[in-house]
Design a protein around this motif. Structure first.
Motif, mmCIF file in Angstrom:
data_model
loop_
_atom_site.group_PDB
_atom_site.id
_atom_site.type_symbol
_atom_site.label_atom_id
_atom_site.label_comp_id
_atom_site.label_asym_id
_atom_site.label_seq_id
_atom_site.Cartn_x
_atom_site.Cartn_y
_atom_site.Cartn_z
ATOM 1 N N TYR A 54 94.397 -9.362 22.751
ATOM 2 C CA TYR A 54 94.949 -8.229 23.500
ATOM 3 C C TYR A 54 96.410 -8.482 23.856
ATOM 4 O O TYR A 54 97.274 -7.615 23.662
ATOM 5 N N LEU A 55 96.703 -9.649 24.381
ATOM 6 C CA LEU A 55 98.067 -9.969 24.798
ATOM 7 C C LEU A 55 99.001 -10.107 23.601
ATOM 8 O O LEU A 55 100.158 -9.704 23.656
ATOM 9 N N ARG B 256 100.536 -6.984 22.405
ATOM 10 C CA ARG B 256 101.422 -6.381 23.411
ATOM 11 C C ARG B 256 100.685 -5.292 24.187
ATOM 12 O O ARG B 256 101.187 -4.197 24.404
ATOM 13 N N ASN B 257 99.455 -5.594 24.556
ATOM 14 C CA ASN B 257 98.635 -4.729 25.418
ATOM 15 C C ASN B 257 98.262 -3.398 24.754
ATOM 16 O O ASN B 257 97.999 -2.408 25.446
ATOM 17 N N ARG C 126 99.059 -9.153 31.822
ATOM 18 C CA ARG C 126 99.323 -7.824 31.266
ATOM 19 C C ARG C 126 100.649 -7.274 31.799
ATOM 20 O O ARG C 126 101.456 -6.721 31.038
ATOM 21 N N ASN D 168 103.503 -9.302 30.334
ATOM 22 C CA ASN D 168 103.633 -8.985 28.914
ATOM 23 C C ASN D 168 104.310 -7.636 28.711
ATOM 24 O O ASN D 168 105.148 -7.453 27.821
ATOM 25 N N SER D 169 103.966 -6.685 29.562
ATOM 26 C CA SER D 169 104.535 -5.338 29.458
ATOM 27 C C SER D 169 106.015 -5.315 29.812
ATOM 28 O O SER D 169 106.816 -4.643 29.157
ATOM 29 N N TYR E 37 103.506 -13.795 28.286
ATOM 30 C CA TYR E 37 102.235 -13.846 29.019
ATOM 31 C C TYR E 37 101.659 -15.252 29.115
ATOM 32 O O TYR E 37 100.686 -15.495 29.814
#
Length: 322
Positions: A260-261, A264-265, A292, A295-296, A301
């Motif tokens: 997921y990370l 990039r979410n 999250r 990362n955003s 992350y």
């Protein structure tokens, strides 16, 4: 060999008329002759049916089927249907663009028969590209357990497995999966038995095709992460109750977090994911929220990911599929 049990070779195929002939010829060249080859077509639009009709005429051991609608499209549905219509005491999964070495069936059947085991594992290597490192054949039979395969370093390919029908009669390929399906199947197998013989020989030549599902996935990093997430999540859903392994649960969810990370979410989190993460990481799940956010905003992350992972003894890396 005293007996020669029937081996069912089950091959799903889709638009491989230009390649599958080589595969079938390698089966015809087997020194072990008591086999049937079940080819299940997953909706090809090329000349697959015509080609298979010629092979059926040439040798009655070849049998061509079309996947029925009561199985989902994809190789997994085709494999499950192939098992249903097959008759062999031993089952050999195979792919429609790979090649068998001439003594593959003979050596595997002999190993199954003489060692009183439930399944045999041999080895595969590419013949048209450099081998990837994720297939780690550096093990002995006694090393193989559910956790050592599901979590740690032991890996093998789909064609490496020959197994007794009686062992897998109630084991199915997950038809929702488009990646990691053999990993999921073998995890289910190892929850039932690890009575195996390891035939430490390369008996399958594997073809790398850029237009295969795995090859196409390799062209897109984000797609690769999506497929890995899907594979680990479905594996978790399929096996968490049967496995009764907190280590497996945490490993599977942490792999999902990493995918997921890395995306990039962008991967939609499935229903129940956060509940599962809270259950298996009750004191550390909130670091996922921080990861999250970081990362955003910053595209980073790793520090928060490491806080989720802290004190775990397993490595995290992708499933063994190109």
């Amino acid at each position: 060999m005293i007996e020669q049990p029937l081996v069912s070779i089950i091959i799903p195929t889709y638009n491989r008329a230009h390649l599958i002939g080589e595969t079938l010829d390698s089966i015809l060249a087997q020194t072990y002759t008591n086999w049937e080859c079940i080819v299940v077509d997953d909706g090809s639009t090329d000349e697959t049916e015509v080609l298979l009709a010629a092979y059926e005429t040439k040798d009655k051991r070849f049998k061509y089927y079309e996947r029925p609608d009561n199985h989902l499209s994809g190789g997994n549905g085709a494999r499950n249907y192939g098992l249903e219509v097959s008759k062999g005491e031993y089952i050999q999964w195979f792919d429609s663009d790979d090649l068998m070495l001439p003594k593959k069936l003979e050596l595997e059947v002999n190993a199954l028969f003489t060692n009183d085991v439930d399944f045999v594992i041999s080895k595969t290597k590419y013949f048209n590209r450099k081998n990837n490192s994720f297939s780690n054949y550096d093990f002995i039979a006694s090393d193989v357990t559910f956790e050592s395969y599901a979590i740690d370093y032991i890996r093998w390919y789909t064609p490496d497995l020959m197994v007794k029908r009686s062992i897998i009669s109630n084991i199915k390929f997950n038809e929702l999966l488009t990646a990691g399906q053999e990993h999921n199947f073998n995890c289910k197998l190892l929850l039932k038995t690890n009575n195996l013989f390891y035939l430490n020989m390369f008996l399958t030549s594997r073809r790398y095709s850029a237009d295969s599902i795995g090859g196409e996935r390799g062209q897109s990093y984000i797609t690769h992460q999506i497929k890995l997430f899907e594979a680990h999540w479905y594996n978790y859903i399929d096996l968490k109750d049967k496995a009764n392994s907190d280590k497996f649960n945490r490993y599977s969810l942490l792999q999902c977090v990493q995918c997921y990370l890395e995306s990039r979410n962008t991967i939609p989190l499935p229903n129940g994911f956060m509940k599962a993460l809270k259950m298996d990481y009750p004191k550390r799940y909130y670091f996922f929220y921080l990861a999250r956010i970081s990362n955003s905003i910053f595209g980073k992350y790793y520090k928060f990911y490491e806080l989720i992972k802290q004190n775990e003894t397993f490595n995290t890396y992708g499933l063994n599929k190109n």
